[in-house]
Write a protein that holds these residues in place. Structure first.
Motif, mmCIF file in Angstrom:
data_model
loop_
_atom_site.group_PDB
_atom_site.id
_atom_site.type_symbol
_atom_site.label_atom_id
_atom_site.label_comp_id
_atom_site.label_asym_id
_atom_site.label_seq_id
_atom_site.Cartn_x
_atom_site.Cartn_y
_atom_site.Cartn_z
ATOM 1 N N LEU A 82 -0.197 -2.642 2.671
ATOM 2 C CA LEU A 82 -1.013 -2.367 3.842
ATOM 3 C C LEU A 82 -2.498 -2.566 3.558
ATOM 4 O O LEU A 82 -3.230 -3.168 4.349
ATOM 5 C CB LEU A 82 -0.756 -0.947 4.342
ATOM 6 C CG LEU A 82 -1.574 -0.496 5.556
ATOM 7 C CD1 LEU A 82 -1.266 -1.377 6.764
ATOM 8 C CD2 LEU A 82 -1.300 0.974 5.882
ATOM 9 N N VAL A 83 -2.952 -2.057 2.409
ATOM 10 C CA VAL A 83 -4.374 -2.126 2.093
ATOM 11 C C VAL A 83 -4.831 -3.565 1.915
ATOM 12 O O VAL A 83 -5.957 -3.930 2.281
ATOM 13 C CB VAL A 83 -4.678 -1.289 0.830
ATOM 14 C CG1 VAL A 83 -6.139 -1.430 0.416
ATOM 15 C CG2 VAL A 83 -4.363 0.178 1.076
ATOM 16 N N SER A 84 -3.958 -4.413 1.383
ATOM 17 C CA SER A 84 -4.329 -5.822 1.193
ATOM 18 C C SER A 84 -4.553 -6.536 2.515
ATOM 19 O O SER A 84 -5.192 -7.599 2.551
ATOM 20 C CB SER A 84 -3.246 -6.539 0.386
ATOM 21 O OG SER A 84 -2.010 -6.523 1.089
ATOM 22 N N GLU A 85 -4.020 -5.978 3.630
ATOM 23 C CA GLU A 85 -4.263 -6.563 4.942
ATOM 24 C C GLU A 85 -5.587 -6.103 5.535
ATOM 25 O O GLU A 85 -6.048 -6.654 6.538
ATOM 26 C CB GLU A 85 -3.129 -6.194 5.898
ATOM 27 C CG GLU A 85 -1.779 -6.757 5.492
ATOM 28 C CD GLU A 85 -0.691 -6.373 6.479
ATOM 29 O OE1 GLU A 85 -1.039 -5.759 7.519
ATOM 30 O OE2 GLU A 85 0.486 -6.672 6.218
ATOM 31 N N VAL A 86 -6.209 -5.072 4.903
ATOM 32 C CA VAL A 86 -7.431 -4.491 5.448
ATOM 33 C C VAL A 86 -8.669 -4.967 4.700
ATOM 34 O O VAL A 86 -9.710 -5.234 5.309
ATOM 35 C CB VAL A 86 -7.355 -2.937 5.419
ATOM 36 C CG1 VAL A 86 -8.633 -2.311 5.940
ATOM 37 C CG2 VAL A 86 -6.161 -2.464 6.227
ATOM 38 N N VAL A 87 -8.576 -5.107 3.366
ATOM 39 C CA VAL A 87 -9.737 -5.457 2.549
ATOM 40 C C VAL A 87 -9.413 -6.660 1.690
ATOM 41 O O VAL A 87 -8.259 -7.126 1.625
ATOM 42 C CB VAL A 87 -10.162 -4.272 1.646
ATOM 43 C CG1 VAL A 87 -10.590 -3.087 2.485
ATOM 44 C CG2 VAL A 87 -9.027 -3.888 0.698
ATOM 45 N N ALA A 88 -10.440 -7.163 1.036
ATOM 46 C CA ALA A 88 -10.274 -8.292 0.136
ATOM 47 C C ALA A 88 -9.424 -7.894 -1.077
ATOM 48 O O ALA A 88 -9.389 -6.716 -1.462
ATOM 49 C CB ALA A 88 -11.638 -8.802 -0.319
ATOM 50 N N ARG A 94 -9.592 -0.220 -5.491
ATOM 51 C CA ARG A 94 -10.626 0.782 -5.214
ATOM 52 C C ARG A 94 -10.362 1.518 -3.905
ATOM 53 O O ARG A 94 -10.445 2.743 -3.846
ATOM 54 C CB ARG A 94 -11.992 0.118 -5.175
ATOM 55 C CG ARG A 94 -13.142 1.057 -4.834
ATOM 56 C CD ARG A 94 -14.457 0.305 -4.723
ATOM 57 N NE ARG A 94 -14.426 -0.695 -3.667
ATOM 58 C CZ ARG A 94 -14.649 -0.406 -2.374
ATOM 59 N NH1 ARG A 94 -14.886 0.842 -1.997
ATOM 60 N NH2 ARG A 94 -14.620 -1.369 -1.460
ATOM 61 N N VAL A 95 -9.991 0.776 -2.867
ATOM 62 C CA VAL A 95 -9.750 1.399 -1.557
ATOM 63 C C VAL A 95 -8.492 2.257 -1.594
ATOM 64 O O VAL A 95 -8.424 3.312 -0.951
ATOM 65 C CB VAL A 95 -9.666 0.312 -0.467
ATOM 66 C CG1 VAL A 95 -9.271 0.917 0.880
ATOM 67 C CG2 VAL A 95 -10.999 -0.423 -0.341
ATOM 68 N N GLN A 96 -7.472 1.824 -2.340
ATOM 69 C CA GLN A 96 -6.251 2.631 -2.451
ATOM 70 C C GLN A 96 -6.567 4.040 -2.961
ATOM 71 O O GLN A 96 -6.006 5.028 -2.490
ATOM 72 C CB GLN A 96 -5.268 1.955 -3.412
ATOM 73 C CG GLN A 96 -4.367 0.927 -2.748
ATOM 74 C CD GLN A 96 -3.325 0.422 -3.708
ATOM 75 O OE1 GLN A 96 -3.652 -0.243 -4.704
ATOM 76 N NE2 GLN A 96 -2.068 0.711 -3.410
#
Length: 462
Positions: A82-88, A94-96
């Motif tokens: 999911l996170v890979s669809e939101v950020v680079a 880092r965002v995880q």
């Protein structure tokens, strides 16, 4: 260890505790000042079920279906997919770590929170995460590619830009700094106190030695330059302490009052010579016929304390060079008799253990009410033990904060092995703060005139 122990420990070391508090608060302020502010933005989502026709189901089964799966969805909110669809891709890890997902207890609501140093970015990431999560569940929960999803995710509350940071929290940081510094300081004090085996109370000295503590002598700044209690006309706490020691000594062995008393310590520099001198002066002031014998034939100190000539004395009598009456000197008024050590011999132990020494002691005890012998330290050499074996009693001097309990135990065991009589102990150089905190204080007052103490006269040979 009771509460009173900690209170006394804290009062004795209040400066160290204050220093620890200052360090703790300073560290908390520095950490707060150097920590960048972080913001949290949250979005809420509702998990609901669809029936087979694709409409929202209100049946019990559909509700149970969403409730069973909502726990798994909370994990998917911070998944790499999911996170890979939101950020680079380089920012995924880092965002995880900045995403927190939880299930609202008792509901089928999911709350996703994003932490970031930029409030606007935190809100944008949270809203994008909610939108992408809705699409991801819609794709995952389709039985077939052309059918409708059995689970529907609806964003209930959009994330708003946070106005205040969640960290750092200055007040909480300072409180934590104070608490941690207090705990560290107290733990360090308790550990140091437990590892410190020096004698710091009359109770410890009494338990370790197995004999009564007859005197507690306070520390005075000018005691090193003026060790005798005759200064200031005897109006000092040390003078009063020695008068108390004299009184307690009179109650030792009513049926077997000692007439020859060896005063020694376990190790050097614990105050045995000053104790011997001042006790002899105090007894002479009370009308006793006292003679002070410098029995330390290795490092004699009595002549320096009293200001007398010590070149001729006990050693001359023991080798037959002089008669006892020729080397005894008088000091002060009332007259205190003093027998210096004389020249330092090469064999002090043999001289003190000789028959001549016994004859000297017999003659002195017959002529005087009390014979006080300043002996060498007990543990380094055998001189004190030799004298203790032939005298009526031995008094052991311990220095506050320096003499160790194991030294007292070894000293008393040594005296017990030769059947020496330990009449009591003296705790020397007790600081004023210990007197206040540990119950040593006597409440000295000098409104009334003390007993008359004569001025010091120049010594005259007898």
């Amino acid at each position: 260890m009771d509460l009173l122990y900690y209170v006394r420990l804290a009062r004795r070391n209040w400066l160290l505790i204050i220093l620890s508090l200052v360090i703790g608060v300073t560290a908390a302020v520095m950490v707060t000042a150097n920590t960048p502010p972080t913001y949290v933005a949250s979005t809420s989502m509702l998990v609901s079920g669809h029936d087979k026709e694709g409409s929202l189901s209100t049946a019990y089964q559909a509700g149970m279906l969403s409730a069973q799966r909502v726990q798994s969805y909370a994990t998917l909110l911070s998944s790499r997919r999911l996170v890979s669809e939101v950020v680079a891709p380089e920012d995924v890890r880092r965002v995880q770590g900045n995403i927190t997902a939880e299930v609202v207890p008792g509901t089928v609501l999911l709350r996703a929170s994003v932490t970031d140093t930029d409030p606007a970015r935190a809100a944008q990431l949270a809203n994008t995460l909610g939108a992408r999560f809705t699409d991801l569940i819609d794709r995952i929960e389709r039985p077939t590619p052309k059918s409708h999803s059995t689970i529907k995710i609806t964003v209930v509350d959009q994330a708003e830009v946070p106005q205040a940071p969640v960290s750092p929290r200055p007040t909480m940081n300072v409180l934590f700094g104070v608490l941690i510094s207090l705990l560290v300081a107290l733990a360090a004090l308790v550990l140091r106190d437990r590892l410190d085996t020096t004698v710091k109370s009359s109770h410890t000295l009494q338990q370790t030695s197995g004999s009564s503590t007859l005197g507690i002598i306070g520390y005075e700044r000018d005691a090193r330059r003026n060790p005798l209690i005759v200064r200031r006309k005897g109006r000092s706490s040390r003078a009063e302490a020695f008068r108390s020691l004299r009184t307690n000594l009179q109650f030792i062995g009513v049926d077997r009052q000692p007439k020859s008393l060896v005063i020694t310590s376990c190790l050097p520099n614990e105050g045995k010579s000053s104790t011997s001198s001042n006790l002899a002066i105090t007894l002479a002031q009370a009308g006793w016929r006292v003679i002070l014998v410098d029995g330390d034939l290795r490092r004699p100190r009595i002549p320096d304390y009293l200001g007398i000539e010590g070149g001729v004395g006990l050693t001359d009598v023991l080798i037959g060079r002089a008669r006892l009456a020729e080397v005894v000197q008088t000091w002060g008024e009332p007259r205190l008799h003093v027998l210096p050590s004389g020249q330092i011999p090469p064999n002090p132990s043999e001289l003190l253990a000789s028959q001549g020494m016994r004859q000297v002691l017999d003659q002195l005890t017959a002529e005087y009410d009390m014979v006080i012998i300043d002996a060498p330290p007990l543990l380094p050499v055998t001189d004190a033990a030799t004298l203790s074996a032939v005298c009526d009693g031995t008094m052991l001097v311990a220095r506050y904060g320096k003499t160790r309990q194991e030294h007292i135990q070894r000293g008393t065991e040594l005296l017990a092995s030769i059947n020496a009589r330990v009449v009591g102990t003296v705790l020397n150089f007790v600081p004023a703060k210990a007197s206040r905190y540990d119950g040593y204080g006597y409440g000295y007052g000098y409104d009334s005139a003390p007993e008359d103490v004569p001025p010091v006269k120049a010594p005259a040979a007898v």
